[in-house]
Design a protein around this motif. Structure first.
Motif, PDB file in Angstrom:
ATOM      1  N   LEU A 182       0.827  -1.206   0.000  1.00  0.00           N
ATOM      2  CA  LEU A 182       0.000   0.000   0.000  1.00  0.00           C
ATOM      3  C   LEU A 182       0.864   1.259   0.000  1.00  0.00           C
ATOM      4  N   ASP A 183       1.904   1.279   0.844  1.00  0.00           N
ATOM      5  CA  ASP A 183       2.833   2.416   0.858  1.00  0.00           C
ATOM      6  C   ASP A 183       3.384   2.657  -0.544  1.00  0.00           C
ATOM      7  N   ALA A 184       3.836   1.584  -1.170  1.00  0.00           N
ATOM      8  CA  ALA A 184       4.470   1.686  -2.486  1.00  0.00           C
ATOM      9  C   ALA A 184       3.483   2.166  -3.548  1.00  0.00           C
ATOM     10  N   VAL A 185       2.258   1.670  -3.486  1.00  0.00           N
ATOM     11  CA  VAL A 185       1.233   2.072  -4.452  1.00  0.00           C
ATOM     12  C   VAL A 185       1.007   3.588  -4.380  1.00  0.00           C
ATOM     13  N   VAL A 186       0.886   4.129  -3.176  1.00  0.00           N
ATOM     14  CA  VAL A 186       0.636   5.565  -3.024  1.00  0.00           C
ATOM     15  C   VAL A 186       1.864   6.371  -3.465  1.00  0.00           C
ATOM     16  N   PHE A 187       3.047   5.910  -3.105  1.00  0.00           N
ATOM     17  CA  PHE A 187       4.284   6.591  -3.504  1.00  0.00           C
ATOM     18  C   PHE A 187       4.392   6.667  -5.027  1.00  0.00           C
ATOM     19  N   VAL A 188       4.147   5.537  -5.683  1.00  0.00           N
ATOM     20  CA  VAL A 188       4.249   5.495  -7.147  1.00  0.00           C
ATOM     21  C   VAL A 188       3.137   6.310  -7.797  1.00  0.00           C
ATOM     22  N   ALA A 189       1.921   6.195  -7.276  1.00  0.00           N
ATOM     23  CA  ALA A 189       0.804   6.958  -7.839  1.00  0.00           C
ATOM     24  C   ALA A 189       1.081   8.453  -7.783  1.00  0.00           C
ATOM     25  N   ASP A 190       1.712   8.894  -6.713  1.00  0.00           N
ATOM     26  CA  ASP A 190       2.071  10.303  -6.585  1.00  0.00           C
ATOM     27  C   ASP A 190       3.041  10.724  -7.691  1.00  0.00           C
ATOM     28  N   ALA A 191       3.892   9.800  -8.102  1.00  0.00           N
ATOM     29  CA  ALA A 191       4.901  10.103  -9.129  1.00  0.00           C
ATOM     30  C   ALA A 191       4.350  10.057 -10.549  1.00  0.00           C
ATOM     31  N   ILE A 192       3.333   9.214 -10.793  1.00  0.00           N
ATOM     32  CA  ILE A 192       2.933   8.968 -12.187  1.00  0.00           C
ATOM     33  C   ILE A 192       1.502   9.374 -12.521  1.00  0.00           C
ATOM     34  N   GLU A 193       0.785   9.992 -11.588  1.00  0.00           N
ATOM     35  CA  GLU A 193      -0.615  10.338 -11.884  1.00  0.00           C
ATOM     36  C   GLU A 193      -0.683  11.138 -13.182  1.00  0.00           C
ATOM     37  N   PRO A 194      -1.803  11.053 -13.899  1.00  0.00           N
ATOM     38  CA  PRO A 194      -1.901  11.614 -15.250  1.00  0.00           C
ATOM     39  C   PRO A 194      -1.558  13.088 -15.380  1.00  0.00           C
ATOM     40  N   GLY A 195      -1.717  13.864 -14.309  1.00  0.00           N
ATOM     41  CA  GLY A 195      -1.409  15.283 -14.375  1.00  0.00           C
ATOM     42  C   GLY A 195       0.072  15.599 -14.392  1.00  0.00           C
ATOM     43  N   ARG A 196       0.892  14.610 -14.067  1.00  0.00           N
ATOM     44  CA  ARG A 196       2.344  14.825 -14.105  1.00  0.00           C
ATOM     45  C   ARG A 196       2.780  14.959 -15.561  1.00  0.00           C
ATOM     46  N   PRO A 197       3.770  15.808 -15.815  1.00  0.00           N
ATOM     47  CA  PRO A 197       4.220  15.985 -17.202  1.00  0.00           C
ATOM     48  C   PRO A 197       4.937  14.745 -17.725  1.00  0.00           C
ATOM     49  N   HIS A 198       5.005  14.645 -19.032  1.00  0.00           N
ATOM     50  CA  HIS A 198       5.748  13.547 -19.644  1.00  0.00           C
ATOM     51  C   HIS A 198       7.241  13.852 -19.555  1.00  0.00           C
ATOM     52  N   THR A 199       7.959  12.997 -18.875  1.00  0.00           N
ATOM     53  CA  THR A 199       9.416  13.054 -18.842  1.00  0.00           C
ATOM     54  C   THR A 199       9.892  11.627 -19.073  1.00  0.00           C
ATOM     55  N   PRO A 200      11.132  11.424 -19.480  1.00  0.00           N
ATOM     56  CA  PRO A 200      11.606  10.050 -19.685  1.00  0.00           C
ATOM     57  C   PRO A 200      11.444   9.161 -18.448  1.00  0.00           C
ATOM     58  N   SER A 201      11.759   9.705 -17.266  1.00  0.00           N
ATOM     59  CA  SER A 201      11.683   8.859 -16.064  1.00  0.00           C
ATOM     60  C   SER A 201      10.234   8.552 -15.681  1.00  0.00           C
ATOM     61  N   ILE A 202       9.338   9.540 -15.802  1.00  0.00           N
ATOM     62  CA  ILE A 202       7.934   9.293 -15.467  1.00  0.00           C
ATOM     63  C   ILE A 202       7.308   8.346 -16.486  1.00  0.00           C
ATOM     64  N   ASP A 203       7.630   8.542 -17.753  1.00  0.00           N
ATOM     65  CA  ASP A 203       7.088   7.650 -18.784  1.00  0.00           C
ATOM     66  C   ASP A 203       7.582   6.218 -18.591  1.00  0.00           C
ATOM     67  N   GLU A 204       8.833   6.071 -18.146  1.00  0.00           N
ATOM     68  CA  GLU A 204       9.355   4.720 -17.886  1.00  0.00           C
ATOM     69  C   GLU A 204       8.578   4.072 -16.754  1.00  0.00           C
ATOM     70  N   LEU A 205       8.335   4.834 -15.684  1.00  0.00           N
ATOM     71  CA  LEU A 205       7.561   4.299 -14.566  1.00  0.00           C
ATOM     72  C   LEU A 205       6.163   3.902 -15.008  1.00  0.00           C
ATOM     73  N   ARG A 206       5.529   4.760 -15.794  1.00  0.00           N
ATOM     74  CA  ARG A 206       4.175   4.455 -16.275  1.00  0.00           C
ATOM     75  C   ARG A 206       4.168   3.179 -17.102  1.00  0.00           C
ATOM     76  N   SER A 207       5.185   2.995 -17.932  1.00  0.00           N
ATOM     77  CA  SER A 207       5.230   1.811 -18.798  1.00  0.00           C
ATOM     78  C   SER A 207       5.456   0.528 -18.001  1.00  0.00           C
ATOM     79  N   LYS A 208       6.070   0.660 -16.832  1.00  0.00           N
ATOM     80  CA  LYS A 208       6.377  -0.534 -16.031  1.00  0.00           C
ATOM     81  C   LYS A 208       5.315  -0.830 -14.982  1.00  0.00           C
TER      82      LYS A 208
END
Length: 198
Positions: A123-149
């Motif tokens: 649960l901790d990890a899910v919230v941490f990751v969701a904070d990083a990749i939610e749709p409102g975050r801009p497209h960057t290489p690192s965020i896009d990589e996280l989203r793809s994984k």
């Protein structure tokens, strides 16, 4: 089932002067729910933690420091140095009083969303990751990589990648790197190396 409408109304009131932060919180809640489905985590807990994670973002820098002091929050560093990280622990403490029915698991996920921990729960990890990749975050290489994984690698691996990205961003932008975050990162690297060498 949690009273979602009550929590949604509360976060709308809390962040009424920060519409972009409110939109982010709603995005994190929805993203956390999706990740929870992918990783067999409690969807309701993930949604509520994601929704309320930035509760203390309603406060300015000095108010955050004052609230952290009054709540006895100890980050092992000068609070002035780590002011951007205080909103997680502050929120967890305040929400415990505001909503006594919230589980310790939800409060912990909220508290840990700013720097993580060595012993993150799913649960901790899910919230941490969701904070990083939610749709409102801009497209960057690192965020896009996280989203793809997301959903394609184990949640602990996804958390590590998000933490690595976060630490990298702090260094890249020349900001103060909280020693606690570096300690968590190093501990996870050592554990990963140990497992690879078994």
């Amino acid at each position: 089932m949690p009273d979602f409408e009550r929590y949604e109304d509360a976060i709308r009131r809390q962040l009424r002067e920060k519409p972009a932060r409110l939109e982010h919180s709603l995005g994190v809640a929805a993203c956390a729910r999706e990740l929870a489905c992918a990783y067999d985590v409690d969807r309701d807990a993930a949604y509520v933690a994601g929704l309320l994670h930035d509760w203390a973002k309603a406060y300015g820098r000095q108010e955050s420091i004052s609230r952290a002091e009054s709540l006895g929050i100890d980050m092992g560093d000068q609070l002035e140095r780590v002011a951007p990280l205080l909103h997680g622990p502050i929120a967890a403490r305040e929400l415990k009083d505001e909503f006594p029915e919230l589980s310790e698991e939800v409060l912990q996920a909220i508290a840990r969303h700013t720097i993580g921990a060595v012993d993150m729960t799913p649960l901790d990890a899910v919230v941490f990751v969701a904070d990083a990749i939610e749709p409102g975050r801009p497209h960057t290489p690192s965020i896009d990589e996280l989203r793809s994984k997301a959903g394609a690698v184990p949640i602990d691996e996804l958390f590590f990648l998000a933490l690595k990205s976060s630490v990298g961003y702090v260094i890249e932008t020349g900001r103060y790197l909280y020693p606690g975050a570096l300690s968590i990162y190093n501990a996870l690297v050592l554990e990963r190396n140990r497992k690879e060498n078994e």
